[in-house]
Write an enzyme that holds these catalytic residues in place. Structure first.
Site, PDB file in Angstrom:
ATOM      1  N   SER A 182     -16.300  12.535  -8.757  1.00 45.19           N
ATOM      2  CA  SER A 182     -15.889  13.165 -10.019  1.00 45.19           C
ATOM      3  C   SER A 182     -17.059  13.162 -10.989  1.00 45.19           C
ATOM      4  CB  SER A 182     -14.672  12.429 -10.595  1.00 45.19           C
ATOM      5  OG  SER A 182     -14.189  13.085 -11.747  1.00 45.19           O
ATOM      6  N   THR A 183     -16.948  12.492 -12.117  1.00 43.86           N
ATOM      7  CA  THR A 183     -17.990  12.521 -13.139  1.00 43.86           C
ATOM      8  C   THR A 183     -19.330  12.052 -12.578  1.00 43.86           C
ATOM      9  OG1 THR A 183     -16.258  11.900 -14.718  1.00 43.86           O
ATOM     10  CG2 THR A 183     -18.542  11.823 -15.492  1.00 43.86           C
ATOM     11  N   HIS A 208     -14.118  16.879  -8.490  1.00 39.65           N
ATOM     12  CA  HIS A 208     -13.328  17.328  -9.635  1.00 39.65           C
ATOM     13  C   HIS A 208     -14.145  18.351 -10.427  1.00 39.65           C
ATOM     14  CE1 HIS A 208     -11.059  13.218  -9.579  1.00 39.65           C
ATOM     15  NE2 HIS A 208     -10.578  14.060  -8.688  1.00 39.65           N
ATOM     16  N   MET A 301     -14.832   8.820 -13.020  1.00 41.04           N
ATOM     17  CA  MET A 301     -13.949   8.109 -13.947  1.00 41.04           C
ATOM     18  C   MET A 301     -12.549   8.033 -13.355  1.00 41.04           C
ATOM     19  SD  MET A 301     -14.182   6.790 -17.076  1.00 41.04           S
ATOM     20  CE  MET A 301     -13.133   6.271 -18.450  1.00 41.04           C
ATOM     21  N   ASP A 304      -8.765   8.118  -8.916  1.00 39.52           N
ATOM     22  CA  ASP A 304      -8.397   9.075  -7.878  1.00 39.52           C
ATOM     23  C   ASP A 304      -9.201   8.814  -6.607  1.00 39.52           C
ATOM     24  OD1 ASP A 304      -7.091  11.263  -6.705  1.00 39.52           O
ATOM     25  OD2 ASP A 304      -8.690  12.638  -7.299  1.00 39.52           O
TER      26      ASP A 304
END
Length: 361
Positions: A182-183, A208, A301, A304
């Site tokens: 993600s991030t 993401h 972050m 997930d």
């Protein structure tokens, strides 16, 4: 962070500056220390009051956002959240911004801007909070050596529980690598995928990312990698030397078709506040691939993918988590490690090596 997150909003739209400022100021943990209509004004403000996070438009007068971002990352790396249009040109520039060190993207339409921003208030606040916990100066791609050939809903809404490791999965020698991030993940994925040789087992990826950005992101990676990289479509086979990226706004699952693995791209509710969700992908891999799979969770972050990685490990898969030392945000890997989902913890610089060991084992 014990003190308030100090945010600077940089956008040539007065509506955006006003609505984003009001939205962020409504959260007690955030303080908007200023708003600027272009980067030149922003730089003047930052001489005396440097922000913790910058919310940045890309198309502005006098200096464009990408040039400003690159300057900031070279002089004093600071978390930057891009607030960009969904237009094709804007999407490409936004991807360039992620490659330059931006933490995340908030997409905005060309019309109905105020109502959209009002509706996306929680997303904007969460993006800023995630950015505040990030370390944007961590870019390990240059240190990765290429390998020589050889309130969210539960994921149960999408999939039943994964099979136990002892459950029969049928015979197949096909193998696959499942990656969730993600991030900070766009840079991490570039670092890993560009280091993989063409004989790497098929790779499936959830990053993401907003809808319409993933196709361009896949094209960018494809231009840089030895393996083929493209956005996934339902029915695509998972093949050696091919990486399939889950489309933004859709979940991706892996299923068995005889002795082969194929992907299924489906709509559905958000899982862990995301679509695509890493947990959805990992749980499907646990169910259909078992010990034939390698699961990897990297910077991001939240949590997930943490439970899904644990299910993969319980099903016999080997599992890796990125070490805190190279994560932009040590959230998803930290939670996976806490749950016992990671068999190994590796820095980003050794992640391709871990895939190589799986390939040869």
């Amino acid at each position: 962070m014990s003190r308030k997150i100090r945010v600077l909003v940089v956008d040539d739209s007065a509506v955006v500056r006003q609505v984003v400022t009001q939205t962020l100021s409504s959260d007690p943990g955030i303080e908007v220390i200023g708003a600027a209509l272009d980067p030149v004004f922003a730089l003047e403000k930052m001489k005396t009051n440097w922000p913790d996070v910058i919310v940045l438009d890309l198309e502005m007068p006098r200096m464009d956002g990408l040039t400003f971002l690159r300057r900031i990352m070279a002089e004093r790396p600071t978390p930057v959240v891009i607030c960009s249009s969904l237009a094709e040109k804007g999407a490409q520039v936004a991807l360039d911004a992620l490659a330059a060190g931006a933490v995340s993207i908030i997409t905005k339409p060309k019309v109905g801007l105020k109502s959209f921003l009002d509706g996306a208030a929680n997303d904007i606040i969460q993006a800023v909070k995630a950015a505040a916990h990030s370390r944007p100066g961590r870019r390990a791609s240059a240190a990765v050596a290429s390998l020589s050939p050889s309130p969210s809903l539960s994921a149960d809404v999408i999939l039943p529980a994964a099979h136990n490791a002892s459950a029969p999965l049928g015979r197949t020698t096909d193998r696959l690598v499942a990656i969730g991030t993600s991030t900070g993940g766009t840079q991490a994925l570039e670092a890993v995928l560009t280091a993989l040789p063409v004989d790497t087992p098929g790779v499936v990826v959830v990053q993401h990312m907003p809808e319409k950005f993933t196709a361009m992101f896949a094209q960018r990676l494809n231009s840089l990698c030895k393996i083929e990289v493209r956005e996934a479509r339902s029915g695509d086979r998972v093949l050696p030397g091919l990486a399939l990226i889950a489309p933004g706004g859709r979940h991706m699952m892996v299923k068995r078709n005889g002795a082969q693995y194929v992907v299924d791209v489906v709509d559905g509710p958000l899982v862990n506040r995301h679509k695509p969700s890493v947990d959805v992908l990992f749980r499907s891999v646990a169910k259909c691939a078992g010990h034939n799979a390698l699961g990897i969770i990297m910077t991001g972050m939240g949590d997930d993918g943490a439970r899904g990685l644990k299910e993969m490990r319980d099903a016999g898969a080997h599992t890796l988590a990125e070490d805190e030392s190279t994560c932009v945000v040590f959230g998803m890997p930290k939670e996976a490690i806490r749950l016992g989902g990671a068999a190994e913890v590796l820095p980003l610089t050794r992640m391709a090596e871990g895939i190589g060991r799986f390939t040869r084992s």
